[in-house]
Design an enzyme around this catalytic site. Structure first.
Site, PDB file in Angstrom:
ATOM      1  N   SER A  68     -79.024  45.388  54.688  1.00 47.03           N
ATOM      2  CA  SER A  68     -78.531  44.386  53.958  1.00 47.03           C
ATOM      3  C   SER A  68     -79.553  43.391  53.568  1.00 47.03           C
ATOM      4  O   SER A  68     -78.864  42.296  52.490  1.00 47.03           O
ATOM      5  CB  SER A  68     -77.514  43.822  54.962  1.00 47.03           C
ATOM      6  OG  SER A  68     -77.831  43.397  56.463  1.00 47.03           O
ATOM      7  N   GLY A  90     -75.721  47.456  56.376  1.00 48.02           N
ATOM      8  CA  GLY A  90     -75.264  48.398  57.609  1.00 48.02           C
ATOM      9  C   GLY A  90     -76.475  49.637  57.633  1.00 48.02           C
ATOM     10  O   GLY A  90     -76.004  50.679  58.428  1.00 48.02           O
ATOM     11  N   ASN A 117     -81.509  48.237  61.836  1.00 47.23           N
ATOM     12  CA  ASN A 117     -80.173  48.337  61.989  1.00 47.23           C
ATOM     13  C   ASN A 117     -80.245  49.252  63.701  1.00 47.23           C
ATOM     14  O   ASN A 117     -79.899  48.710  64.573  1.00 47.23           O
ATOM     15  CB  ASN A 117     -79.318  48.694  61.188  1.00 47.23           C
ATOM     16  CG  ASN A 117     -78.874  47.485  60.730  1.00 47.23           C
ATOM     17  OD1 ASN A 117     -78.250  46.639  60.967  1.00 47.23           O
ATOM     18  ND2 ASN A 117     -78.868  48.080  59.121  1.00 47.23           N
ATOM     19  N   ASP A 153     -74.771  34.171  60.118  1.00 48.87           N
ATOM     20  CA  ASP A 153     -75.081  34.853  61.449  1.00 48.87           C
ATOM     21  C   ASP A 153     -76.222  35.189  61.978  1.00 48.87           C
ATOM     22  O   ASP A 153     -76.268  35.884  62.965  1.00 48.87           O
ATOM     23  CB  ASP A 153     -74.292  36.173  60.641  1.00 48.87           C
ATOM     24  CG  ASP A 153     -75.302  36.376  59.242  1.00 48.87           C
ATOM     25  OD1 ASP A 153     -76.671  35.716  58.900  1.00 48.87           O
ATOM     26  OD2 ASP A 153     -75.100  37.038  58.854  1.00 48.87           O
ATOM     27  N   HIS A 165     -79.308  37.478  58.093  1.00 52.18           N
ATOM     28  CA  HIS A 165     -79.168  37.667  57.126  1.00 52.18           C
ATOM     29  C   HIS A 165     -80.066  35.900  57.173  1.00 52.18           C
ATOM     30  O   HIS A 165     -79.541  34.755  56.739  1.00 52.18           O
ATOM     31  CB  HIS A 165     -78.282  37.881  56.901  1.00 52.18           C
ATOM     32  CG  HIS A 165     -77.803  38.720  57.196  1.00 52.18           C
ATOM     33  ND1 HIS A 165     -76.657  39.213  57.714  1.00 52.18           N
ATOM     34  CD2 HIS A 165     -78.055  40.802  57.490  1.00 52.18           C
ATOM     35  CE1 HIS A 165     -76.215  40.741  58.113  1.00 52.18           C
ATOM     36  NE2 HIS A 165     -76.944  41.436  57.218  1.00 52.18           N
TER      37      HIS A 165
END
Length: 244
Positions: free
Chosen positions: A54, A91, A120, A201, A204
């Site tokens: 991402s 993801g 991730n 969040d 990002h």
């Protein structure tokens, strides 16, 4: 059609003596319209394949504003004849990346592959040996296809424990050294410690941070853009066969 009629009229005027030469020219005109119009066949620009998660897939951003798009714009500005293919998926883990790498290489046939994966894996606390193995497979596959590799290193916050965070961070440098790949020391350098450069969040980067991401990659990538490209395995094989 005008060229065809002109050739016919010319044959009628000059008679049989020069008809053979005129007909040969006519065949060349009819059978090779592209060469006649352009003079040379177009050569496709070499591809830079961005292969990430991402952080490279413009998550939460307007399309065309991520660092991959900024790279494409900079290449044009610097008049460097490369095109950018972004195969990043939000993801994505190293396991998923390794599984689709062969197909991506076959589709894009890149000259350079930028691997930005592993974040991730770390956030999920996945086994370091598995992450290392997947990254190694992607690097090896890219190099075997004839591409040069840039590995973008990631780091984790200290709450994952000293042993895990250090092992995770060191894996990138060790893999780059082992496989002779170029290394971006820390993809989020200059961003990770600035909360204002992250979306709500906290994971990002914002649009304002994209230029910094590109600047972190650029000094490592630039020497590859200006160096003489390495011969692909297929070209090496053809050269060896010819020499024999």
């Amino acid at each position: 059609m005008k060229a065809l009629m002109a050739a016919v009229r010319s044959i009628a005027r000059t008679g049989i003596v020069r008809a053979g030469a005129l007909l040969a020219c006519l065949c060349a005109l009819v059978l090779s319209p592209t060469v006649a119009a352009t003079g040379t066949a177009a050569v496709a620009a070499p591809v830079i394949l961005i292969y990430g998660d991402s952080l490279s897939a413009e998550y939460g951003l307007a399309r065309g504003t991520g660092w991959a798009a900024l790279l494409d714009a900079r290449l044009k500005e610097k008049r460097l004849a490369f095109t950018v293919a972004n195969a990043s998926i939000s993801g994505e883990t190293t396991s998923g990346g390794a599984a689709r790498m062969d197909a991506a290489l076959k589709q894009h046939k890149p000259a350079i592959v930028i691997i930005e994966l592993g974040g991730n894996d770390g956030l999920r606390g996945l086994a370091l040996d598995a992450t290392r193995g997947n990254l190694a497979r992607m690097i090896t596959a890219s190099q075997k296809s004839g591409a040069r590799v840039v590995l973008a290193s990631m780091q984790l916050p200290p709450n994952y424990g000293r042993s895990y965070t250090e092992g995770f961070r060191n894996a990138y440098g060790e893999l780059a050294k082992q496989h002779k790949a170029a290394l971006v020391p820390f993809f989020l350098e200059g961003i990770a410690d600035n909360r204002m450069l992250f979306q709500a969040d906290g994971i990002h980067p914002t649009q304002a941070a994209q230029a910094r991401l590109l600047d972190n990659v650029w000094p490592v990538l630039l020497p590859m853009l200006t160096a003489k490209p390495a011969a692909s395995p297929a070209m090496k094989s053809k050269t060896t066969s010819t020499a024999r």
